[in-house]
Scaffold this motif. Structure first.
Motif, PDB file in Angstrom:
ATOM      1  N   PRO A   1       0.819  -1.216   0.000  1.00 14.30           N
ATOM      2  CA  PRO A   1       0.000   0.000   0.000  1.00 14.30           C
ATOM      3  C   PRO A   1       0.853   1.266   0.000  1.00 14.30           C
TER       4      PRO A   1
ATOM      5  N   LEU B   1      -0.670   4.100   7.627  1.00 16.36           N
ATOM      6  CA  LEU B   1       0.368   4.862   6.922  1.00 16.36           C
ATOM      7  C   LEU B   1       0.161   6.365   7.100  1.00 16.36           C
TER       8      LEU B   1
ATOM      9  N   VAL C   1      10.403   1.136  -6.728  1.00 16.31           N
ATOM     10  CA  VAL C   1      10.275   1.892  -5.482  1.00 16.31           C
ATOM     11  C   VAL C   1       9.819   0.974  -4.345  1.00 16.31           C
TER      12      VAL C   1
ATOM     13  N   PHE D   1       7.693   0.746  -1.072  1.00 16.99           N
ATOM     14  CA  PHE D   1       6.657   1.416  -0.291  1.00 16.99           C
ATOM     15  C   PHE D   1       6.649   0.806   1.112  1.00 16.99           C
ATOM     16  N   PRO D   2       7.119   1.548   2.111  1.00 20.40           N
ATOM     17  CA  PRO D   2       7.178   0.973   3.463  1.00 20.40           C
ATOM     18  C   PRO D   2       5.800   0.541   3.955  1.00 20.40           C
ATOM     19  N   ARG D   3       5.755  -0.621   4.583  1.00 22.16           N
ATOM     20  CA  ARG D   3       4.503  -1.116   5.177  1.00 22.16           C
ATOM     21  C   ARG D   3       4.205  -0.309   6.439  1.00 22.16           C
TER      22      ARG D   3
END
Lengths: 253, 431
Positions: A112, A250, B318, B320-322
């Motif tokens: 995500p 997030l 890229v 995408f950090p969790r």
């Protein structure tokens, strides 16, 4: 006059002639706002659009070259809420949406993420409900730039410049006044990609003509979206546009 | 990338043999159409407009008459393979249409009924010896008592050593040699499920043991991705020594399943001392999954594993950090059979200093590719991009060099040890 200067002057002359020709052609083109307003008119009229407050579109996508296809469903609500779900089967599900404030995407393959910067600006533009009606609010400039040909028929090219991000070019059929093509540079953290979308199979849904087939030419791939049903003013549960837990987490970070 | 080099290789080395009837004019034309499609696809989509230094038009003009004269689809396929081979790059290949036959054998649940299988043995080459490294639980091999560390001496009466020596000599220092040689052994044990295969081993006490082994369907669950032949996916996610998370899966497919399992283990392993991602034997799959997997091990935005360069665009891989990434030490296990997406993940994480790589050098086969079906029914895999890892080096032909090289030994395998995992665990506990 030596030959070089002659050649240079020919080139300059040709450029001048060309520029005059272009200028004359531009003078003959209808103005962008006329084209855009005409599209509203022929596709149902402002009043018909204004009756709509939600939209649910269901259909399928096909990546024919790779024999991959699956269902697509899109929910939208005014002013700018959206949720699109695409099932890529063994390649996982992709969800993309907006609660009106946060624009996000979640794909099983990549994880995500919350959209920011140019990607967010483009997502906000796409999420705008009845964007056809509101083009004056979305774009700071609109210019007719020429004529293109789609499926053997001429269309007027209109370049739309948003307040943020690169311009979008849309092409409106000379005869029907319907939009038949859209070219844009898709913004993503993974890079920019040129995309050409072709709209066809316009059919009436309620009082509005809607394209039911969209062919998207992106680098290396052709994707065809086919919508079986497009329903306006359907009841969409309030939580449909709520942020998924992973996106909420997030946003909190 | 959508397809693993290993799959192509597995099919190419499977030794499948089918009777080839005389071609009808229509079949011949389909082969010609296929040839032209293959040529044009490379012409239009290869990321390098100079085709790795090859005169692509000349290749077409030389080989077109040969495909026109081809007396069978096998011959036509050989011509197309020859054409692709001129590029001297991985991830270009033709898969025989017969490989799709599994697709036509559906059960009520829509899954295929595999007609071919193997005894449940995985192998690696160790100092020129073909050693059993894994025996699938409950497989025919386990039932007959085959153990890790046993050496395979012959299959169906044919000694392995002379053939492997020839292959090894031919491949020389090619990085993919281990992948090719290993797969060739596994494929030689494959065959009809209702038939046995005779394998001679050198057991743990250096005795020669000849066993007739049954075959069972592939380990895992069937997964079908677009035009690819059916693949089998399995995954293992659990704790080792109660304080280390361990994730092992055979191919980068089924992203939902991988994400679900990693997430579950992650939530059970918040206090773990470290994590191990085991990519040994993993030939790749969906390239984008490398990004998703990396996101569990960093909280920093804006990182990328590398860059994929296509002719028409550049894609940044890229990370995408969790929401709640694991911040402790990460060990990544690789070997010569780790390829493609495995290399993208291992190489990128190594470059970003987010993980320490253990094992042996990877295969160096890392070109992103697509897969499509040809008019004659064959499958066609073609690379569409070059890939440069974040550290600035291409992975194709170079691979990933482990931070800590750990080789297998027969003795350790016979003792039930896994020296690569042991080294990773030791490192994690030392952090």
């Amino acid at each position: 006059m030596n030959r070089f200067n002659f050649a240079k002057n020919i080139a300059i002359g040709a450029a001048v002639v060309l520029s005059l020709t272009l200028a004359r052609a531009a003078d003959d083109l209808p103005k962008a706002d006329t084209i855009l307003d005409k599209y509203i008119e022929v596709s149902g009229g402002k009043a018909a659009y204004q009756k709509h407050h939600t939209e649910v579109a269901k259909g399928s996508f096909s990546l024919a070259a790779m024999n991959i296809n699956g269902p697509v469903v899109s929910y939208r609500a005014e002013p700018n809420k959206s949720l699109t779900e695409i099932d890529f089967g063994s390649m996982g599900k992709m969800r993309e949406g907006s609660d009106g404030t946060v624009y996000w995407m979640s794909f099983a393959m990549t994880g995500p993420h919350v959209k920011e910067g140019p990607e967010k600006a483009q997502a906000a533009m796409s999420a705008r409900f009845n964007e056809e009606l509101n083009w004056r609010d979305i774009f700071k400039d609109a210019q007719t730039t020429g004529v293109d040909t789609v499926d053997g028929k001429e269309c007027y090219k209109v370049q739309l410049t948003p307040s943020e991000g690169p311009p979008i070019t849309q092409c409106y059929d000379k005869e029907s006044s319907l939009m038949v093509k859209q070219s844009m540079t898709v913004q993503s953290p993974m890079g920019e990609a040129q995309s050409d979308s072709f709209f066809s199979d316009y059919r009436k849904e309620g009082d509005v003509l809607m394209p039911h087939k969209i062919k998207v030419n992106a680098p290396g791939q052709e994707v065809v979206l086919t919508f079986d049903t497009i329903t306006f003013n359907a009841d969409i549960p309030a939580d449909k546009f709520a942020l998924p837990d992973e996106i909420k987490a997030l946003v909190k970070k | 990338m959508r397809f693993s080099f290993g799959v192509i290789l597995a099919v190419a080395l499977s030794g499948l043999s089918f009777a080839q009837p005389t071609l009808t004019p229509a079949q011949r034309q389909l082969n010609i159409y296929s040839f032209e499609l293959v040529w044009k696809t490379v012409h239009d989509k290869h990321w390098d407009p100079k085709f790795n230094g090859i005169d692509w038009q000349a290749v077409h003009d030389e080989l077109r008459p040969k495909v026109e004269k081809a007396a069978s689809t096998d011959e036509a396929r050989d011509v197309m393979s020859d054409m692709l081979g001129r590029l001297k790059q991985t991830h270009f290949g033709i898969v025989p249409g017969e490989a799709y036959k599994e697709l036509d054998q559906k059960d009520d649940d829509g899954k295929s009924s595999p007609s071919e299988g193997d005894p449940g043995i995985d192998v690696r080459l160790v100092d020129g010896h073909t050693l059993v490294t894994f025996v699938t639980p409950d497989s025919p091999a386990e039932v007959k008592g085959v153990k890790p560390g046993w050496e395979i001496l012959s299959i169906e009466g044919k000694e392995l050593a002379p053939g492997m020596a020839k292959v090894h000599a031919a491949l020389g220092s090619v990085l993919m040699a281990e992948l090719i040689e290993t797969r060739s052994v596994v494929e030689r044990m494959r065959g009809p499920i209702d038939k046995t295969v005779e394998v001679e081993f050198l057991d743990g006490k250096d005795r020669k043991v000849k066993l007739k082994l049954g075959r069972t369907g592939p380990r895992g669950t069937e997964t079908i991705v677009g035009s690819l032949p059916p693949l089998y996916f399995w995954m293992d996610a659990h704790k080792v020594q109660s304080d280390i998370g361990y994730v092992h899966f055979n191919v980068f497919f089924e992203p939902d399943a991988v994400a679900g399992s990693v997430q579950k283990l992650m939530s059970e392993c918040r206090d773990c001392k470290g994590f191990v991602i085991d990519l040994r034997g993993n030939p790749g799959g969906l390239g984008a999954m490398a990004m998703g997997l990396a996101g569990w091990f960093t909280s920093q935005n804006g990182l990328r594993l590398g860059t994929m360069n296509m002719r028409s665009m550049t894609i940044k891989f890229v990370v995408f950090p969790r929401p709640e990434p694991f911040r402790g030490p990460l060990a990544i296990l690789v070997d010569g059979c780790s390829a493609s997406t495995s290399e993208i993940f291992a190489g990128g994480m190594q470059d970003l200093k987010l993980g320490r790589v253990f094992g042996t050098h990877t295969a160096g086969a890392a070109l992103p590719s697509l897969f499509t079906k040809l008019p004659n029914g064959d499958g066609f895999q073609y690379a569409v991009a070059n890939y440069i890892s974040e550290g600035g080096k291409p992975l194709e032909g170079v691979g990933v060099t482990p931070d800590q090289e750990v080789k297998l030994t027969r003795h350790q395998l016979l003792e039930g040890q896994d020296p690569v995992l042991d080294a990773a665990v030791s490192w994690i506990h030392g952090q």
